[in-house]
Design a protein around this motif. Structure first.
Motif, PDB file in Angstrom:
ATOM      1  N   ASN A 192      62.116  19.009  18.361  1.00 10.62           N
ATOM      2  CA  ASN A 192      62.548  20.306  18.868  1.00 10.62           C
ATOM      3  C   ASN A 192      62.034  21.453  17.989  1.00 10.62           C
ATOM      4  O   ASN A 192      61.955  21.313  16.753  1.00 10.62           O
ATOM      5  N   PHE A 193      61.715  22.541  18.641  1.00 11.50           N
ATOM      6  CA  PHE A 193      61.341  23.750  17.887  1.00 11.50           C
ATOM      7  C   PHE A 193      61.773  24.972  18.702  1.00 11.50           C
ATOM      8  O   PHE A 193      61.890  24.904  19.933  1.00 11.50           O
ATOM      9  N   PRO A 194      62.027  26.074  18.015  1.00 13.52           N
ATOM     10  CA  PRO A 194      62.441  27.284  18.747  1.00 13.52           C
ATOM     11  C   PRO A 194      61.243  27.867  19.507  1.00 13.52           C
ATOM     12  O   PRO A 194      60.192  28.113  18.916  1.00 13.52           O
ATOM     13  N   GLY A 195      61.407  28.048  20.793  1.00 13.18           N
ATOM     14  CA  GLY A 195      60.323  28.582  21.611  1.00 13.18           C
ATOM     15  C   GLY A 195      60.338  30.095  21.659  1.00 13.18           C
ATOM     16  O   GLY A 195      61.110  30.765  20.965  1.00 13.18           O
ATOM     17  N   GLY A 196      59.482  30.607  22.479  1.00 15.77           N
ATOM     18  CA  GLY A 196      59.428  32.051  22.681  1.00 15.77           C
ATOM     19  C   GLY A 196      59.992  32.410  24.031  1.00 15.77           C
ATOM     20  O   GLY A 196      60.369  31.537  24.821  1.00 15.77           O
ATOM     21  N   ILE A 197      60.045  33.686  24.293  1.00 19.72           N
ATOM     22  CA  ILE A 197      60.623  34.134  25.554  1.00 19.72           C
ATOM     23  C   ILE A 197      59.861  35.367  26.037  1.00 19.72           C
ATOM     24  O   ILE A 197      59.431  36.176  25.227  1.00 19.72           O
ATOM     25  N   LEU A 198      59.661  35.439  27.320  1.00 24.52           N
ATOM     26  CA  LEU A 198      58.974  36.606  27.904  1.00 24.52           C
ATOM     27  C   LEU A 198      59.919  37.293  28.882  1.00 24.52           C
ATOM     28  O   LEU A 198      60.345  36.698  29.875  1.00 24.52           O
ATOM     29  N   LEU A 199      60.270  38.516  28.576  1.00 22.10           N
ATOM     30  CA  LEU A 199      61.148  39.300  29.436  1.00 22.10           C
ATOM     31  C   LEU A 199      60.324  40.348  30.167  1.00 22.10           C
ATOM     32  O   LEU A 199      59.607  41.133  29.523  1.00 22.10           O
ATOM     33  N   THR A 200      60.396  40.317  31.466  1.00 26.43           N
ATOM     34  CA  THR A 200      59.651  41.301  32.268  1.00 26.43           C
ATOM     35  C   THR A 200      60.620  42.254  32.936  1.00 26.43           C
ATOM     36  O   THR A 200      61.545  41.829  33.638  1.00 26.43           O
ATOM     37  N   PHE A 201      60.426  43.528  32.666  1.00 26.48           N
ATOM     38  CA  PHE A 201      61.270  44.564  33.284  1.00 26.48           C
ATOM     39  C   PHE A 201      60.407  45.382  34.242  1.00 26.48           C
ATOM     40  O   PHE A 201      59.225  45.614  33.985  1.00 26.48           O
ATOM     41  N   GLN A 202      61.039  45.780  35.306  1.00 22.62           N
ATOM     42  CA  GLN A 202      60.294  46.567  36.276  1.00 22.62           C
ATOM     43  C   GLN A 202      61.186  47.629  36.895  1.00 22.62           C
ATOM     44  O   GLN A 202      62.386  47.427  37.093  1.00 22.62           O
ATOM     45  N   GLN A 203      60.563  48.753  37.193  1.00 24.50           N
ATOM     46  CA  GLN A 203      61.295  49.797  37.898  1.00 24.50           C
ATOM     47  C   GLN A 203      61.277  49.485  39.403  1.00 24.50           C
ATOM     48  O   GLN A 203      60.269  48.985  39.906  1.00 24.50           O
ATOM     49  N   PRO A 204      62.360  49.734  40.097  1.00 30.02           N
ATOM     50  CA  PRO A 204      62.412  49.380  41.527  1.00 30.02           C
ATOM     51  C   PRO A 204      61.475  50.285  42.363  1.00 30.02           C
ATOM     52  O   PRO A 204      61.154  51.370  41.975  1.00 30.02           O
TER      53      PRO A 204
ATOM     54  N   SER B  78      56.232  30.577  18.845  1.00 29.06           N
ATOM     55  CA  SER B  78      57.592  30.215  18.459  1.00 29.06           C
ATOM     56  C   SER B  78      58.370  31.435  17.980  1.00 29.06           C
ATOM     57  O   SER B  78      57.887  32.213  17.160  1.00 29.06           O
ATOM     58  N   LYS B  79      59.551  31.602  18.525  1.00 30.05           N
ATOM     59  CA  LYS B  79      60.495  32.671  18.151  1.00 30.05           C
ATOM     60  C   LYS B  79      59.985  34.075  18.481  1.00 30.05           C
ATOM     61  O   LYS B  79      60.518  35.054  17.975  1.00 30.05           O
TER      62      LYS B  79
ATOM     63  N   PRO C  65      72.070  41.216  27.611  1.00 27.17           N
ATOM     64  CA  PRO C  65      72.784  40.614  26.481  1.00 27.17           C
ATOM     65  C   PRO C  65      72.436  39.137  26.317  1.00 27.17           C
ATOM     66  O   PRO C  65      71.826  38.521  27.208  1.00 27.17           O
ATOM     67  N   ASP C  66      72.847  38.599  25.186  1.00 23.90           N
ATOM     68  CA  ASP C  66      72.805  37.154  24.935  1.00 23.90           C
ATOM     69  C   ASP C  66      71.419  36.530  25.099  1.00 23.90           C
ATOM     70  O   ASP C  66      71.242  35.545  25.810  1.00 23.90           O
ATOM     71  N   VAL C  67      70.467  37.088  24.441  1.00 25.81           N
ATOM     72  CA  VAL C  67      69.127  36.502  24.470  1.00 25.81           C
ATOM     73  C   VAL C  67      68.920  35.777  23.154  1.00 25.81           C
ATOM     74  O   VAL C  67      69.224  36.301  22.086  1.00 25.81           O
ATOM     75  N   ARG C  68      68.453  34.563  23.227  1.00 26.85           N
ATOM     76  CA  ARG C  68      68.204  33.800  22.008  1.00 26.85           C
ATOM     77  C   ARG C  68      66.964  32.945  22.184  1.00 26.85           C
ATOM     78  O   ARG C  68      66.516  32.726  23.313  1.00 26.85           O
ATOM     79  N   ALA C  69      66.420  32.500  21.088  1.00 27.57           N
ATOM     80  CA  ALA C  69      65.215  31.667  21.151  1.00 27.57           C
ATOM     81  C   ALA C  69      65.556  30.350  21.827  1.00 27.57           C
ATOM     82  O   ALA C  69      66.502  29.658  21.419  1.00 27.57           O
ATOM     83  N   PRO C  70      64.820  29.983  22.876  1.00 27.56           N
ATOM     84  CA  PRO C  70      65.116  28.721  23.561  1.00 27.56           C
ATOM     85  C   PRO C  70      64.669  27.527  22.715  1.00 27.56           C
ATOM     86  O   PRO C  70      63.833  27.666  21.816  1.00 27.56           O
ATOM     87  N   VAL C  71      65.266  26.394  23.010  1.00 25.00           N
ATOM     88  CA  VAL C  71      64.872  25.173  22.294  1.00 25.00           C
ATOM     89  C   VAL C  71      63.797  24.455  23.111  1.00 25.00           C
ATOM     90  O   VAL C  71      63.994  24.166  24.289  1.00 25.00           O
TER      91      VAL C  71
END
Lengths: 119, 298
Positions: B286-298, B206-207, B272-278
């Motif tokens: 309801n509870f605040p979930g987590g988020i996984l951001l994956t970045f990659q070089q081309p 969470s979060k 921009p505009d990243v927030r904890a999902p519901v």
């Protein structure tokens, strides 16, 4: 106790001591696990100095180089680098490596710790 | 065997044992074997750390990966890559600058990848363009890094912010401030791009905002700096500080109802505009979930 008995006991004692020394120095010597860099074998010491020299060629940080070399003993850094350079010349290091060591040697010969500059 | 002979044997044996004990005490305690030709694997832990730093510094200069590998092998570490990452983490935890830990992280990454990677170089901040008045500020991170400049334009009446941030006032009033147009500035290396954004509805995560940075070969990248900004502050951290979760991994704990802006300094990606999902648990709560951001070089 007769003199022959005393001689026998002394001989037994001497044999025991000899066995003890052989056992303690050869068969089961004290094992060191946490040694300091100053007791590294000559080739590892030379490689350690070479790594410092290679890093110095990029960052030109004489202070950091001197601190790193100081790990190898209490001798002046220039003396330690000089020993490594001698080892390198005798053991087929490449010209680039020898040049790096020479550059570091020059830097260490002129190096003045900050404490000495600002007493 | 008569009494006399038995006594003699006893005395001889006793003297032998005493002698053995004395010899052992001398050889172990009074004059033990002195090490003069030690192997690096026998070095004390702190000297091994120093040795790794010098190996990494040397590698940063000569880019000789096999040689760095061979030198690391001398230390007898079971997993040299993990040791390097862990040491970098320890250095940062004790307040050392990332500049000092960077060679270790770079070497760990290159060893894991098996090839000499591009050095991590900060790229200029992204540029925001709007037709209004222009605001420019510049800062220098360290003396060894190129000067980094920030540019942003904004409506004069709006709060002076660089990135869009969660306002202290209700979000509805945020519409008064036009959103800047993001124009990524080309960096010296391939920029990271956000390739996936997954919602993690696990109460245990969470979060938690997780990051995974990959290069073009899908290998994880350690030592990439990430900046998270929000209305009340900013946090900076690096990938690879939790080597047990991956060299390209980093995470950050969010607050519920806060909007975050993410910037990958190495490569210039901006999200921009990243927030904890519901999320909703099995009981419908309801509870605040987590988020996984994956970045990659081309």
């Amino acid at each position: 106790m007769s003199s022959s008995k005393i001689i026998t006991v002394v001989i037994a004692l001497a044999i025991g001591i000899a066995f003890g020394l052989v056992y303690g120095w050869v068969i089961e010597p004290v094992e060191y696990t946490d040694v300091t860099p100053d007791v590294l074998r000559a080739d590892y010491r030379a490689d350690y100095v070479l790594m410092t020299a290679e890093a110095y060629q990029t960052d030109f940080d004489a202070d950091a180089a001197a601190r790193r070399i100081a790990q190898l003993g209490s001798q002046p850094p220039a003396e330690i680098v000089s020993s490594a350079l001698t080892y390198a010349n005798l053991n087929g290091f490449t010209q680039d490596e020898i040049h790096a060591l020479q550059t570091l040697l020059t830097a260490m010969q002129t190096y003045q710790p900050e404490d000495n500059l600002n007493p | 065997m008569n009494q006399l002979t038995r006594n003699s044997v006893l005395q001889f044996t006793l003297a032998l044992l005493i002698g053995f004990g004395l010899g052992l005490a001398y050889s172990w305690l009074l004059s033990p074997v002195t090490y003069v030709d030690a192997h690096p694997a026998l070095l004390r832990a702190d000297f091994k750390d120093q040795y790794r730093i010098i190996i990494a510094a040397s590698y940063a200069a000569n880019k000789d990966l096999p040689r760095a590998q061979a030198r690391l092998n001398l230390l007898g570490d079971v997993d040299p890559v993990s040791e390097l990452s862990a040491q970098a983490q320890r250095m940062l935890a004790t307040g050392e600058t990332f500049e000092k830990a960077r060679p270790l992280a770079q070497l760990a990454t290159d060893l894991q990848q098996g090839y000499v990677g591009e050095p991590f170089t900060p790229t200029p901040f992204p540029t925001f363009n709007t037709p209004n008045a222009q605001f420019t500020s510049a800062s220098t991170e360290t003396e060894t890094q190129p000067e980094i400049s920030e540019e942003a334009t904004f409506t004069p009446a709006a709060p002076t912010v660089f990135f869009e941030q969660t306002p202290l006032i209700p979000l509805a009033q945020e519409t008064l401030t036009p959103r800047p147009t993001f124009t990524p500035t080309a960096g010296p290396g391939d920029p990271f791009a956000l390739v996936s954004q997954e919602t993690i509805c696990d109460p245990g995560m969470s979060k938690v905002m997780q990051f995974m940075l990959l290069d073009s070969r899908h290998d994880q990248i350690a030592g990439a700096e990430i900046v998270v900004t929000w209305n009340q502050g900013e946090d900076r951290f690096f990938t690879g500080l939790k080597p047990e979760l991956g060299n390209g991994y980093a995470d950050f704990t969010m607050e519920a109802d806060t909007v975050y802006n993410i910037r990958v300094v190495t490569g210039g990606a901006f999200v921009p505009d990243v927030r904890a999902p519901v999320c909703t648990d099995p009981n419908g709560v309801n509870f605040p979930g987590g988020i996984l951001l994956t970045f990659q070089q081309p």
